[in-house]
Design a protein around this motif. Structure first.
Motif, PDB file in Angstrom:
ATOM      1  N   ALA A 105      29.530   7.794   4.361  1.00  0.00           N
ATOM      2  CA  ALA A 105      29.431   9.236   4.630  1.00  0.00           C
ATOM      3  C   ALA A 105      30.029   9.572   5.991  1.00  0.00           C
ATOM      4  O   ALA A 105      30.760  10.558   6.138  1.00  0.00           O
ATOM      5  N   ARG A 106      29.747   8.759   6.988  1.00  0.00           N
ATOM      6  CA  ARG A 106      30.322   8.977   8.321  1.00  0.00           C
ATOM      7  C   ARG A 106      31.842   8.889   8.280  1.00  0.00           C
ATOM      8  O   ARG A 106      32.548   9.713   8.874  1.00  0.00           O
ATOM      9  N   LEU A 107      32.343   7.883   7.564  1.00  0.00           N
ATOM     10  CA  LEU A 107      33.790   7.681   7.465  1.00  0.00           C
ATOM     11  C   LEU A 107      34.463   8.898   6.832  1.00  0.00           C
ATOM     12  O   LEU A 107      35.480   9.398   7.338  1.00  0.00           O
ATOM     13  N   LEU A 108      33.911   9.389   5.736  1.00  0.00           N
ATOM     14  CA  LEU A 108      34.520  10.529   5.061  1.00  0.00           C
ATOM     15  C   LEU A 108      34.471  11.786   5.920  1.00  0.00           C
ATOM     16  O   LEU A 108      35.434  12.568   5.948  1.00  0.00           O
ATOM     17  N   ALA A 109      33.355  11.996   6.609  1.00  0.00           N
ATOM     18  CA  ALA A 109      33.250  13.182   7.457  1.00  0.00           C
ATOM     19  C   ALA A 109      34.293  13.155   8.564  1.00  0.00           C
ATOM     20  O   ALA A 109      35.005  14.145   8.802  1.00  0.00           O
ATOM     21  N   GLU A 110      34.426  12.027   9.245  1.00  0.00           N
ATOM     22  CA  GLU A 110      35.396  11.927  10.336  1.00  0.00           C
ATOM     23  C   GLU A 110      36.825  12.016   9.809  1.00  0.00           C
ATOM     24  O   GLU A 110      37.708  12.576  10.463  1.00  0.00           O
ATOM     25  N   PHE A 111      37.056  11.465   8.625  1.00  0.00           N
ATOM     26  CA  PHE A 111      38.380  11.561   8.000  1.00  0.00           C
ATOM     27  C   PHE A 111      38.746  13.021   7.761  1.00  0.00           C
ATOM     28  O   PHE A 111      39.857  13.458   8.088  1.00  0.00           O
ATOM     29  N   CYS A 112      37.830  13.789   7.190  1.00  0.00           N
ATOM     30  CA  CYS A 112      38.103  15.205   6.917  1.00  0.00           C
ATOM     31  C   CYS A 112      38.368  15.980   8.201  1.00  0.00           C
ATOM     32  O   CYS A 112      39.254  16.845   8.246  1.00  0.00           O
ATOM     33  N   LEU A 113      37.619  15.679   9.245  1.00  0.00           N
ATOM     34  CA  LEU A 113      37.771  16.390  10.508  1.00  0.00           C
ATOM     35  C   LEU A 113      39.058  16.003  11.230  1.00  0.00           C
ATOM     36  O   LEU A 113      39.564  16.764  12.068  1.00  0.00           O
ATOM     37  N   ALA A 114      39.613  14.823  10.893  1.00  0.00           N
ATOM     38  CA  ALA A 114      40.844  14.369  11.554  1.00  0.00           C
ATOM     39  C   ALA A 114      42.098  14.990  10.944  1.00  0.00           C
ATOM     40  O   ALA A 114      43.163  14.959  11.564  1.00  0.00           O
ATOM     41  N   ILE A 115      41.976  15.552   9.766  1.00  0.00           N
ATOM     42  CA  ILE A 115      43.151  16.115   9.072  1.00  0.00           C
ATOM     43  C   ILE A 115      43.384  17.557   9.530  1.00  0.00           C
ATOM     44  O   ILE A 115      42.453  18.368   9.586  1.00  0.00           O
ATOM     45  N   ASP A 116      44.620  17.866   9.846  1.00  0.00           N
ATOM     46  CA  ASP A 116      44.997  19.247  10.143  1.00  0.00           C
ATOM     47  C   ASP A 116      46.359  19.525   9.505  1.00  0.00           C
ATOM     48  O   ASP A 116      46.899  18.696   8.759  1.00  0.00           O
ATOM     49  N   SER A 117      46.925  20.678   9.802  1.00  0.00           N
ATOM     50  CA  SER A 117      48.177  21.079   9.167  1.00  0.00           C
ATOM     51  C   SER A 117      49.352  20.204   9.555  1.00  0.00           C
ATOM     52  O   SER A 117      50.390  20.199   8.877  1.00  0.00           O
ATOM     53  N   ASP A 118      49.220  19.424  10.636  1.00  0.00           N
ATOM     54  CA  ASP A 118      50.298  18.534  11.061  1.00  0.00           C
ATOM     55  C   ASP A 118      50.199  17.139  10.470  1.00  0.00           C
ATOM     56  O   ASP A 118      51.093  16.305  10.692  1.00  0.00           O
ATOM     57  N   THR A 119      49.111  16.851   9.747  1.00  0.00           N
ATOM     58  CA  THR A 119      48.922  15.510   9.178  1.00  0.00           C
ATOM     59  C   THR A 119      49.976  15.245   8.107  1.00  0.00           C
ATOM     60  O   THR A 119      50.145  16.031   7.176  1.00  0.00           O
ATOM     61  N   LEU A 176      42.296   6.365   7.022  1.00  0.00           N
ATOM     62  CA  LEU A 176      40.928   5.873   6.833  1.00  0.00           C
ATOM     63  C   LEU A 176      40.644   4.687   7.752  1.00  0.00           C
ATOM     64  O   LEU A 176      39.581   4.604   8.378  1.00  0.00           O
ATOM     65  N   ILE A 177      41.601   3.771   7.842  1.00  0.00           N
ATOM     66  CA  ILE A 177      41.420   2.598   8.695  1.00  0.00           C
ATOM     67  C   ILE A 177      41.331   3.005  10.168  1.00  0.00           C
ATOM     68  O   ILE A 177      40.430   2.568  10.900  1.00  0.00           O
ATOM     69  N   SER A 178      42.248   3.851  10.630  1.00  0.00           N
ATOM     70  CA  SER A 178      42.236   4.259  12.036  1.00  0.00           C
ATOM     71  C   SER A 178      40.981   5.065  12.365  1.00  0.00           C
ATOM     72  O   SER A 178      40.434   4.960  13.464  1.00  0.00           O
ATOM     73  N   THR A 179      40.505   5.854  11.407  1.00  0.00           N
ATOM     74  CA  THR A 179      39.270   6.606  11.615  1.00  0.00           C
ATOM     75  C   THR A 179      38.084   5.664  11.767  1.00  0.00           C
ATOM     76  O   THR A 179      37.241   5.844  12.659  1.00  0.00           O
ATOM     77  N   ALA A 180      38.019   4.658  10.912  1.00  0.00           N
ATOM     78  CA  ALA A 180      36.934   3.680  11.017  1.00  0.00           C
ATOM     79  C   ALA A 180      36.969   2.959  12.357  1.00  0.00           C
ATOM     80  O   ALA A 180      35.939   2.775  13.018  1.00  0.00           O
ATOM     81  N   GLU A 181      38.158   2.562  12.790  1.00  0.00           N
ATOM     82  CA  GLU A 181      38.289   1.838  14.057  1.00  0.00           C
ATOM     83  C   GLU A 181      37.903   2.704  15.250  1.00  0.00           C
ATOM     84  O   GLU A 181      37.177   2.260  16.153  1.00  0.00           O
ATOM     85  N   SER A 182      38.356   3.945  15.255  1.00  0.00           N
ATOM     86  CA  SER A 182      38.093   4.795  16.419  1.00  0.00           C
ATOM     87  C   SER A 182      36.635   5.224  16.519  1.00  0.00           C
ATOM     88  O   SER A 182      36.165   5.571  17.600  1.00  0.00           O
ATOM     89  N   HIS A 183      35.902   5.181  15.410  1.00  0.00           N
ATOM     90  CA  HIS A 183      34.497   5.599  15.434  1.00  0.00           C
ATOM     91  C   HIS A 183      33.532   4.422  15.257  1.00  0.00           C
ATOM     92  O   HIS A 183      32.324   4.637  15.102  1.00  0.00           O
ATOM     93  N   GLY A 184      34.058   3.212  15.288  1.00  0.00           N
ATOM     94  CA  GLY A 184      33.200   2.035  15.206  1.00  0.00           C
ATOM     95  C   GLY A 184      32.455   1.904  13.892  1.00  0.00           C
ATOM     96  O   GLY A 184      31.309   1.453  13.856  1.00  0.00           O
ATOM     97  N   ILE A 185      33.100   2.298  12.804  1.00  0.00           N
ATOM     98  CA  ILE A 185      32.470   2.235  11.482  1.00  0.00           C
ATOM     99  C   ILE A 185      32.916   0.955  10.785  1.00  0.00           C
ATOM    100  O   ILE A 185      34.116   0.749  10.571  1.00  0.00           O
ATOM    101  N   PRO A 186      31.998   0.071  10.433  1.00  0.00           N
ATOM    102  CA  PRO A 186      32.404  -1.176   9.756  1.00  0.00           C
ATOM    103  C   PRO A 186      32.930  -0.884   8.359  1.00  0.00           C
ATOM    104  O   PRO A 186      32.340  -0.105   7.602  1.00  0.00           O
ATOM    105  N   VAL A 187      34.055  -1.494   8.010  1.00  0.00           N
ATOM    106  CA  VAL A 187      34.628  -1.331   6.679  1.00  0.00           C
ATOM    107  C   VAL A 187      35.140  -2.673   6.183  1.00  0.00           C
ATOM    108  O   VAL A 187      35.323  -3.614   6.961  1.00  0.00           O
ATOM    109  N   GLN A 188      35.344  -2.750   4.893  1.00  0.00           N
ATOM    110  CA  GLN A 188      35.970  -3.898   4.249  1.00  0.00           C
ATOM    111  C   GLN A 188      37.199  -3.388   3.500  1.00  0.00           C
ATOM    112  O   GLN A 188      37.306  -2.210   3.179  1.00  0.00           O
TER     113      GLN A 188
END
Length: 349
Positions: A331-345, A269-281
């Protein structure tokens, strides 16, 4: 400006339990893009994208809200009630309410004796739930019994007010905003052909023991899940940030770290936020969460679970306040998180 889906979620009366009206709003929205939309025997709505995908991902938010339950019609025709969920009794005084009956919602109000008639002790004492009553305007208990049944649920009248700086206020931000987040994320995922199977669940009865999440997580049997709920914003008077952390409305969704959060899921979740410029706390939780994440994490043989929460002022009141930007970024964070997961995760800590 809230979109039509969010407006409908916040403007539709709920029933503090199964929330059939809200679930119809969810079904109508998700049927436009999901491969399947089903309602289980418990009342959970499960919208699925790419059911034949590899890894099963569950996105969960609860649609139920706190409310009241009719226990008795007294000798004057007033409704006596029990609390459903955690209420501050002071918040209920002076509220416009809806009594949800078989024939529809009936307006009512909660009040108490006028201040002029309160004695000194009453003026300085918070009333107990059994001392409150709902007035629907009936002239007799017989008239009340013609339209209200024991066990009918009661909730505050829905409202949505737009405040300054993209803030919105109203009833049941906990957790209709979470439902908006996960179903909007699911729509984003559907448009980009995920490799995983993604399930969006609008779950019931979180406020009385995480019950809907228990059954939906068992049925879906996901490998990874994200529970989305609200959390306490601490950027208003009277809240000790030393104790509860620094959580600001408009600062981005909150990613929770602690015993309820799988470390691999948290890191992704953290790496996804960083790579897509999504602000998180980030917030820390030293015990199992009081939301659906706690039930999902220990479903069956266990599920790699993460918690994403929305900063919310004045939780469990009819004037909860959130920032639209936090919802959109979640919503953006969750969408990118789901798309980043594959069978090798890797999900093993």
């Amino acid at each position: 400006m809230p979109d039509a889906f969010l407006k409908n979620l916040l403007a539709t009366p709920g029933t503090s339990g199964f929330e059939q009206n809200i679930q119809q709003v969810v079904r109508d929205f998700t049927s436009e893009f999901a491969d399947s939309v089903e309602t289980d025997v418990h009342g959970n709505v499960v919208a699925t994208v790419n059911p034949s995908g590899g890894t099963k991902i569950l996105l969960d938010a609860h649609c139920d809200q706190i409310g009241l339950l009719v226990r008795h019609i007294d000798e004057q025709g007033f409704l006596r009630v029990s609390a459903v969920g955690g209420w501050d009794m002071q918040i209920l005084l002076g509220q416009k309410m809806l009594v949800h009956t078989k024939s529809g919602s009936i307006p009512g109000v909660i009040a108490r004796k006028p201040i002029h008639l309160l004695n000194d002790t009453e003026r300085t004492t918070v009333p107990k739930i059994q001392e409150l009553w709902i007035d629907i305007g009936s002239a007799s208990p017989e008239e009340t019994a013609e339209v209200v049944s024991i066990g009918d649920s009661v909730t505050p009248e829905p409202s949505l007010r737009e405040l300054r700086n993209g803030r919105i206020s109203g009833v049941a931000m906990d957790d209709r905003t979470g439902v908006w987040v996960i179903m909007t994320a699911l729509k984003m995922v559907a448009a980009r052909k995920p490799s995983s199977a993604v399930y969006g669940v609008s779950s019931v009865q979180e406020e009385i023991g995480l019950r809907g999440a228990q059954t939906s997580a068992y049925n879906v049997n996901p490998q990874v899940a994200i529970a989305v709920d609200v959390t306490h914003a601490t950027d208003c008077p009277g809240i000790d940030q030393n104790q509860f952390g620094k959580i600001s409305i408009g600062g981005g969704p909150v990613i929770v770290r602690g015993a309820n959060a799988n470390p691999r899921v948290f890191d992704l979740l953290i790496s996804t936020a960083e790579s897509h410029g999504i602000p998180v706390q980030i917030n820390a939780l030293a015990r199992p969460a009081s939301n659906d994440g706690a039930a999902i994490q220990v479903s069956r043989g266990g599920c790699a679970t993460g918690l994403v929460t929305i900063p919310n002022r004045y939780m469990h009141s009819p004037v909860e306040v959130v920032a639209e930007s936090d919802l959109e970024n979640a919503a953006r964070l969750l969408a990118e998180f789901c798309l980043a997961i594959d069978s090798d995760t890797t999900l093993i800590p």
